[in-house]
Write a protein that holds these residues in place. Sequence first.
Motif, PDB file in Angstrom:
ATOM      1  N   ALA A  49       0.831  -1.200   0.000  1.00 59.33           N
ATOM      2  CA  ALA A  49       0.000   0.000   0.000  1.00 59.33           C
ATOM      3  C   ALA A  49       0.870   1.256   0.000  1.00 59.33           C
ATOM      4  N   LEU A  50       0.403   2.270  -0.697  1.00 57.64           N
ATOM      5  CA  LEU A  50       1.113   3.549  -0.736  1.00 57.64           C
ATOM      6  C   LEU A  50       0.726   4.408   0.464  1.00 57.64           C
ATOM      7  N   PRO A  51       1.619   5.282   0.925  1.00 53.56           N
ATOM      8  CA  PRO A  51       1.236   6.250   1.953  1.00 53.56           C
ATOM      9  C   PRO A  51       0.067   7.108   1.464  1.00 53.56           C
ATOM     10  N   LYS A  52      -0.723   7.583   2.395  1.00 59.53           N
ATOM     11  CA  LYS A  52      -1.934   8.349   2.060  1.00 59.53           C
ATOM     12  C   LYS A  52      -1.643   9.491   1.099  1.00 59.53           C
ATOM     13  N   ASP A  53      -0.551  10.241   1.336  1.00 56.80           N
ATOM     14  CA  ASP A  53      -0.276  11.419   0.512  1.00 56.80           C
ATOM     15  C   ASP A  53       0.306  11.075  -0.857  1.00 56.80           C
ATOM     16  N   LEU A  54       0.547   9.774  -1.132  1.00 55.48           N
ATOM     17  CA  LEU A  54       1.062   9.364  -2.433  1.00 55.48           C
ATOM     18  C   LEU A  54       0.086   8.485  -3.203  1.00 55.48           C
ATOM     19  N   GLU A  55      -1.095   8.293  -2.666  1.00 55.92           N
ATOM     20  CA  GLU A  55      -2.056   7.419  -3.333  1.00 55.92           C
ATOM     21  C   GLU A  55      -2.450   7.927  -4.718  1.00 55.92           C
ATOM     22  N   ASP A  56      -2.374   9.230  -4.933  1.00 57.26           N
ATOM     23  CA  ASP A  56      -2.752   9.797  -6.230  1.00 57.26           C
ATOM     24  C   ASP A  56      -1.538  10.195  -7.067  1.00 57.26           C
ATOM     25  N   CYS A  57      -0.384   9.592  -6.800  1.00 57.87           N
ATOM     26  CA  CYS A  57       0.816   9.924  -7.569  1.00 57.87           C
ATOM     27  C   CYS A  57       0.708   9.362  -8.983  1.00 57.87           C
ATOM     28  N   GLU A  58       1.574   9.845  -9.854  1.00 54.13           N
ATOM     29  CA  GLU A  58       1.623   9.332 -11.221  1.00 54.13           C
ATOM     30  C   GLU A  58       2.164   7.895 -11.222  1.00 54.13           C
ATOM     31  N   PRO A  59       1.612   7.029 -12.058  1.00 52.85           N
ATOM     32  CA  PRO A  59       2.127   5.656 -12.134  1.00 52.85           C
ATOM     33  C   PRO A  59       3.586   5.619 -12.587  1.00 52.85           C
ATOM     34  N   GLU A  60       4.327   4.615 -12.092  1.00 54.58           N
ATOM     35  CA  GLU A  60       5.738   4.430 -12.455  1.00 54.58           C
ATOM     36  C   GLU A  60       6.003   2.936 -12.600  1.00 54.58           C
ATOM     37  N   PHE A  61       7.104   2.619 -13.283  1.00 52.39           N
ATOM     38  CA  PHE A  61       7.569   1.233 -13.337  1.00 52.39           C
ATOM     39  C   PHE A  61       9.080   1.208 -13.219  1.00 52.39           C
ATOM     40  N   HIS A  62       9.589   0.256 -12.423  1.00 53.74           N
ATOM     41  CA  HIS A  62      11.036   0.091 -12.249  1.00 53.74           C
ATOM     42  C   HIS A  62      11.371  -1.390 -12.282  1.00 53.74           C
ATOM     43  N   HIS A  63      12.428  -1.734 -13.020  1.00 55.04           N
ATOM     44  CA  HIS A  63      12.952  -3.100 -13.036  1.00 55.04           C
ATOM     45  C   HIS A  63      14.348  -3.086 -12.433  1.00 55.04           C
ATOM     46  N   ILE A  64      14.590  -3.960 -11.476  1.00 52.41           N
ATOM     47  CA  ILE A  64      15.894  -4.046 -10.814  1.00 52.41           C
ATOM     48  C   ILE A  64      16.437  -5.446 -11.018  1.00 52.41           C
ATOM     49  N   ASP A  65      17.602  -5.540 -11.662  1.00 51.28           N
ATOM     50  CA  ASP A  65      18.222  -6.838 -11.916  1.00 51.28           C
ATOM     51  C   ASP A  65      18.660  -7.510 -10.613  1.00 51.28           C
ATOM     52  N   ALA A  66      18.716  -8.831 -10.643  1.00 52.71           N
ATOM     53  CA  ALA A  66      19.063  -9.606  -9.458  1.00 52.71           C
ATOM     54  C   ALA A  66      20.431  -9.222  -8.905  1.00 52.71           C
ATOM     55  N   ASP A  67      21.403  -8.966  -9.792  1.00 56.25           N
ATOM     56  CA  ASP A  67      22.757  -8.688  -9.301  1.00 56.25           C
ATOM     57  C   ASP A  67      22.900  -7.289  -8.703  1.00 56.25           C
ATOM     58  N   ALA A  68      21.830  -6.476  -8.752  1.00 56.15           N
ATOM     59  CA  ALA A  68      21.867  -5.147  -8.132  1.00 56.15           C
ATOM     60  C   ALA A  68      21.399  -5.174  -6.676  1.00 56.15           C
ATOM     61  N   LEU A  69      20.851  -6.309  -6.232  1.00 52.95           N
ATOM     62  CA  LEU A  69      20.313  -6.404  -4.879  1.00 52.95           C
ATOM     63  C   LEU A  69      21.398  -6.834  -3.894  1.00 52.95           C
ATOM     64  N   PRO A  70      21.443  -6.238  -2.692  1.00 51.08           N
ATOM     65  CA  PRO A  70      22.459  -6.602  -1.704  1.00 51.08           C
ATOM     66  C   PRO A  70      22.330  -8.060  -1.267  1.00 51.08           C
ATOM     67  N   VAL A  71      23.456  -8.778  -1.237  1.00 51.19           N
ATOM     68  CA  VAL A  71      23.505 -10.184  -0.819  1.00 51.19           C
ATOM     69  C   VAL A  71      24.621 -10.355   0.195  1.00 51.19           C
ATOM     70  N   TRP A  72      24.364 -11.142   1.246  1.00 52.71           N
ATOM     71  CA  TRP A  72      25.400 -11.431   2.240  1.00 52.71           C
ATOM     72  C   TRP A  72      25.139 -12.788   2.880  1.00 52.71           C
ATOM     73  N   GLU A  73      26.132 -13.314   3.586  1.00 51.08           N
ATOM     74  CA  GLU A  73      26.024 -14.624   4.216  1.00 51.08           C
ATOM     75  C   GLU A  73      26.310 -14.531   5.707  1.00 51.08           C
ATOM     76  N   ASP A  74      25.700 -15.453   6.454  1.00 43.63           N
ATOM     77  CA  ASP A  74      25.940 -15.511   7.889  1.00 43.63           C
ATOM     78  C   ASP A  74      25.665 -16.921   8.391  1.00 43.63           C
ATOM     79  N   ALA A  75      26.693 -17.607   8.829  1.00 41.94           N
ATOM     80  CA  ALA A  75      26.569 -18.894   9.521  1.00 41.94           C
ATOM     81  C   ALA A  75      25.685 -19.892   8.778  1.00 41.94           C
ATOM     82  N   GLY A  76      25.944 -20.071   7.494  1.00 45.41           N
ATOM     83  CA  GLY A  76      25.188 -21.055   6.725  1.00 45.41           C
ATOM     84  C   GLY A  76      23.898 -20.549   6.137  1.00 45.41           C
ATOM     85  N   ALA A  77      23.637 -19.244   6.256  1.00 44.01           N
ATOM     86  CA  ALA A  77      22.438 -18.646   5.665  1.00 44.01           C
ATOM     87  C   ALA A  77      22.852 -17.571   4.666  1.00 44.01           C
ATOM     88  N   THR A  78      22.162 -17.529   3.517  1.00 41.25           N
ATOM     89  CA  THR A  78      22.395 -16.499   2.513  1.00 41.25           C
ATOM     90  C   THR A  78      21.201 -15.550   2.488  1.00 41.25           C
TER      91      THR A  78
END
Length: 291
Positions: free
Chosen positions: A126-155
Amino acid sequence: MSNTGLIIEERSRDIGDFLVGRLIPFRKKRMVGPFIFIDHMGPEALGPDQYMDIDQHPHIGLSTLTYLMEGEITHQDGIGTNQIIKPGSVNWMVGGKGVTHTERTPQHLRDSAAEFTMHGYQIWVALPKDLEDCEPEFHHIDADALPVWEDAGATFKLVAGKGYGKESPVPVHSELFMIDIKTESDYHLNVAGNLKGEIGITIVTGNVTACGDLIEAGNMLVSKTEDICNITIKAGSHILIFGGEPFPEERHIYWNFVSHSKDKIEAAKQAWKDKTFPMMKNDDSYVAMPE
């Protein structure tokens, strides 16, 4: 993706520190932070005689987050987007004051006539109340742009928002987080100090233990307390953890429309019935609104 039917409320239960149900919204918890709807797609075998074909349908007052584990989807919308999403990447569409879109199996997969698996999640924020009437947008983010890290056997992968001192490039509009976690060994998850707000957990595969209960894949847990969540993710499991700061106002949901205002939802319903809603120029398909 269109919520083309009524939302069926699965039986939920209380296990102490958590509520357990199938997906949101469910009976005892309508939202988790700004997250208002989660739809699990598949896993399902598609092709050559069955493909994904979700015709043109509308949204207001929310952002859609599409996240795949397997398969591909072509997203097209009323602002001119034509984007194929693949596993691990993010499609983020801001509906705002009104947008329509379709989701279909890409042409190259149809041409191959090969069978493939479709598996992923369609999530509405859900959008915040003051942004419910904003202009539509679209964004695509590639997998390799997302932060990835490991900790004790978990990724960990930060799909959207902020957490663990990191920030995803997905351009969200409120304080939220969505994290993909895969485990090679049993992992004790304690988010204190790393995440802020309400917390939900979707078990994609495997299982977790919470409050002495074993919770299997396909279920969702919602913590009764903010900022604190103690579970053990069993080895070989895959979970999504999501949530954030709740809005001060209630949100209403009808079909694909979300708003703090029932009047705005009624106006959107009428516009879709009358076909005066902003439509796509290159697609004349139409999903009728359920009565």
